[in-house]
Design a protein around this motif. Structure first.
Motif, PDB file in Angstrom:
ATOM      1  N   SER A  40       0.894  -0.964   0.055  1.00 51.58           N
ATOM      2  CA  SER A  40      -0.193   0.256  -0.328  1.00 51.58           C
ATOM      3  C   SER A  40       0.777   0.969   0.085  1.00 51.58           C
ATOM      4  CB  SER A  40      -0.897  -0.205   1.500  1.00 51.58           C
ATOM      5  OG  SER A  40      -2.107  -1.179   1.075  1.00 51.58           O
ATOM      6  N   HIS A  43       1.746   1.840  -3.521  1.00 50.63           N
ATOM      7  CA  HIS A  43       0.384   2.474  -4.508  1.00 50.63           C
ATOM      8  C   HIS A  43       0.164   4.314  -4.095  1.00 50.63           C
ATOM      9  CE1 HIS A  43      -0.871  -0.765  -6.273  1.00 50.63           C
ATOM     10  NE2 HIS A  43      -0.827  -0.968  -5.047  1.00 50.63           N
ATOM     11  N   ASP A  46       3.855   6.000  -5.463  1.00 53.30           N
ATOM     12  CA  ASP A  46       3.756   6.461  -7.230  1.00 53.30           C
ATOM     13  C   ASP A  46       2.264   7.498  -7.388  1.00 53.30           C
ATOM     14  OD1 ASP A  46       5.297   4.401  -7.531  1.00 53.30           O
ATOM     15  OD2 ASP A  46       3.567   2.926  -8.264  1.00 53.30           O
ATOM     16  N   GLU A  48      -1.294   6.713  -7.313  1.00 52.31           N
ATOM     17  CA  GLU A  48      -1.893   6.569  -8.069  1.00 52.31           C
ATOM     18  C   GLU A  48      -2.167   4.880  -7.935  1.00 52.31           C
ATOM     19  OE1 GLU A  48      -1.511   7.318 -12.135  1.00 52.31           O
ATOM     20  OE2 GLU A  48      -0.189   5.528 -12.336  1.00 52.31           O
ATOM     21  N   PHE A  49      -3.595   4.501  -8.057  1.00 48.30           N
ATOM     22  CA  PHE A  49      -4.321   2.620  -8.342  1.00 48.30           C
ATOM     23  C   PHE A  49      -4.123   2.581  -9.364  1.00 48.30           C
ATOM     24  CE2 PHE A  49      -4.420   3.550  -3.687  1.00 48.30           C
ATOM     25  CZ  PHE A  49      -4.325   1.637  -3.323  1.00 48.30           C
ATOM     26  N   ASN A  50      -4.521   1.601 -10.163  1.00 50.59           N
ATOM     27  CA  ASN A  50      -4.760   1.807 -11.188  1.00 50.59           C
ATOM     28  C   ASN A  50      -5.995   1.012 -11.009  1.00 50.59           C
ATOM     29  OD1 ASN A  50      -5.099   0.225 -13.904  1.00 50.59           O
ATOM     30  ND2 ASN A  50      -3.630  -2.015 -13.494  1.00 50.59           N
ATOM     31  N   THR A  56      -7.147   5.093 -14.002  1.00 50.77           N
ATOM     32  CA  THR A  56      -6.459   5.407 -12.701  1.00 50.77           C
ATOM     33  C   THR A  56      -7.266   6.402 -11.225  1.00 50.77           C
ATOM     34  OG1 THR A  56      -5.158   7.517 -12.863  1.00 50.77           O
ATOM     35  CG2 THR A  56      -4.492   5.414 -13.810  1.00 50.77           C
ATOM     36  N   TYR A 271      -3.489  -4.856  -6.273  1.00 48.23           N
ATOM     37  CA  TYR A 271      -2.780  -4.612  -7.504  1.00 48.23           C
ATOM     38  C   TYR A 271      -2.917  -3.515  -8.758  1.00 48.23           C
ATOM     39  CZ  TYR A 271       0.841  -5.452 -10.937  1.00 48.23           C
ATOM     40  OH  TYR A 271       1.768  -5.570 -12.187  1.00 48.23           O
ATOM     41  N   GLY A 272      -4.128  -4.248  -8.694  1.00 41.16           N
ATOM     42  CA  GLY A 272      -4.517  -3.314 -10.067  1.00 41.16           C
ATOM     43  C   GLY A 272      -5.521  -4.269 -11.032  1.00 41.16           C
ATOM     44  N   LYS A 333       8.536  -2.833  -4.886  1.00 34.88           N
ATOM     45  CA  LYS A 333       7.851  -2.835  -6.332  1.00 34.88           C
ATOM     46  C   LYS A 333       8.660  -3.340  -6.910  1.00 34.88           C
ATOM     47  CE  LYS A 333       6.611   1.227  -9.390  1.00 34.88           C
ATOM     48  NZ  LYS A 333       6.584   2.760  -9.604  1.00 34.88           N
TER      49      LYS A 333
END
Length: 346
Positions: A40, A43, A46, A48-50, A56, A271-272, A333
């Protein structure tokens, strides 16, 4: 105090020096001893979540101190704080709610939106001090190692809550765990402590070998197309429950393929991607697709009782100094971590 804060999405965390806060009211100031690094955190780092289908969810925010798997020592308490003393060494429950909404009144602070989660909404454990709003969020770890203790606040709690959602099992019911990383490994240990020997699935042979060594009933590589058929044969037509600790399009597809009619897919991982399936198949197969998000304060108490009783075997821990936090995020990652990386304060 020293903290490591988010800057631009994906950029190395920035080292920031600031005044150490003084606790007010019921607050408790904790010196960070150990803090786990979770997917977590990736994310949020980064930004964003995919969501799949080229979409996103923006979650980036500069100036946030990540880190929610916290174990520390109490160094100061507010004037209204009770049942806590300076010098106490405690695991911190980070999934803190507003205390007033319907979710909080139901004892489900972890579902409060947006809540006051440490390391997700408010400042967390990638720092040498953390402010905890109330002593009820502090748990005695017993005799377990400090670094291992930190992982119970998320990895352990998430696994414990997901396993509870499986429900009662009868003869012939099989449970499959997808993903043998930090949370999946913890789920395996908790399952074994509860007398359940699950089937474990991953794409990494080294992780599968470790899962088998720890006591998994069987292990399968998800990249082998024959694995789904083999799991169905072993489980009398399909698994009763699959817990997906990855949460990708591939892993959920694999999980659904393993289920029998009336089975349950419990999705944990973030993960997304997107889940696309014909709607008639849901009632026709009578399957349940359920999400689970960390766990409640009550479940944290139940888990820590098991921990203090010595009923949960440890997972693999890799310790690193706090100043290596950005590299730890990068390694997690890229998939170069087995078990859990835990940051230690100097």
């Amino acid at each position: 105090m020293i903290s490591y804060q988010t800057a631009d999405p994906g950029a190395p965390l920035e080292r920031v020096e600031s005044a150490t806060p003084a606790p007010q009211g019921t607050e408790v100031l904790v010196r960070m001893v150990a803090c786990g690094v979770c997917h977590s955190d990736i994310h949020l780092h980064d930004g964003e979540f995919n969501l799949g289908n080229d979409k996103t969810l923006d979650v980036g925010r500069p100036g946030l101190v990540l880190g929610h798997e916290i174990f520390g020592e109490v160094v100061a308490i507010g004037p209204d704080a009770k049942d806590v003393s300076v010098g106490d060494r405690r695991v911190v429950y980070p999934w803190i709610g507003c205390g007033e909404c319907a979710s909080c009144r139901r004892g489900e602070e972890h579902l409060c939106t947006p809540g006051r989660g440490l390391g997700t909404v408010t400042q967390g454990g990638f720092a040498d001090h953390v402010m905890v709003p109330h002593s009820r969020y502090l748990f005695d770890k017993g005799d377990v190692d400090d670094s291992l203790a930190s992982t119970y606040a998320c990895s352990g709690l998430t696994a414990y809550s997901a396993l509870k959602k499986v429900g009662e099992l009868t003869s012939g019911d099989e449970v499959v765990l997808i993903g043998a990383g930090g949370v999946g490994s913890m789920a395996l240990q908790i399952a074994l402590a509860q007398g359940l020997s699950p089937i474990v699935v991953d794409v990494d042979e080294s992780k599968l070998a470790l899962a088998k060594e720890l006591g998994a009933k069987a292990v399968y590589n998800a990249s082998d197309r024959a694995s789904v058929k083999a799991i169905k044969q072993q489980s009398e037509g399909g698994a009763f429950a699959v817990i997906d600790f990855v949460g990708s399009e591939a892993s959920t597809g694999f999980g659904l393929g393993c289920l029998r009619k009336g089975g349950k897919l419990i999705i944990v991982g973030l993960y997304g991607g997107a889940l696309n399936m014909p709607l008639p198949f849901i009632p026709m197969s009578a399957r349940i697709i359920q999400g689970t998000y960390v766990g409640s304060l009550a479940e944290m108490g139940e888990l820590m009782e098991l921990v203090r009783a010595g009923k949960i075997a440890p997972i693999r821990i890799e310790e690193r100094p706090l100043e290596q936090v950005s590299q730890a995020l990068a390694d997690l990652k890229s998939g170069n971590v087995t078990g859990r990386v835990v940051l230690k304060a100097s």
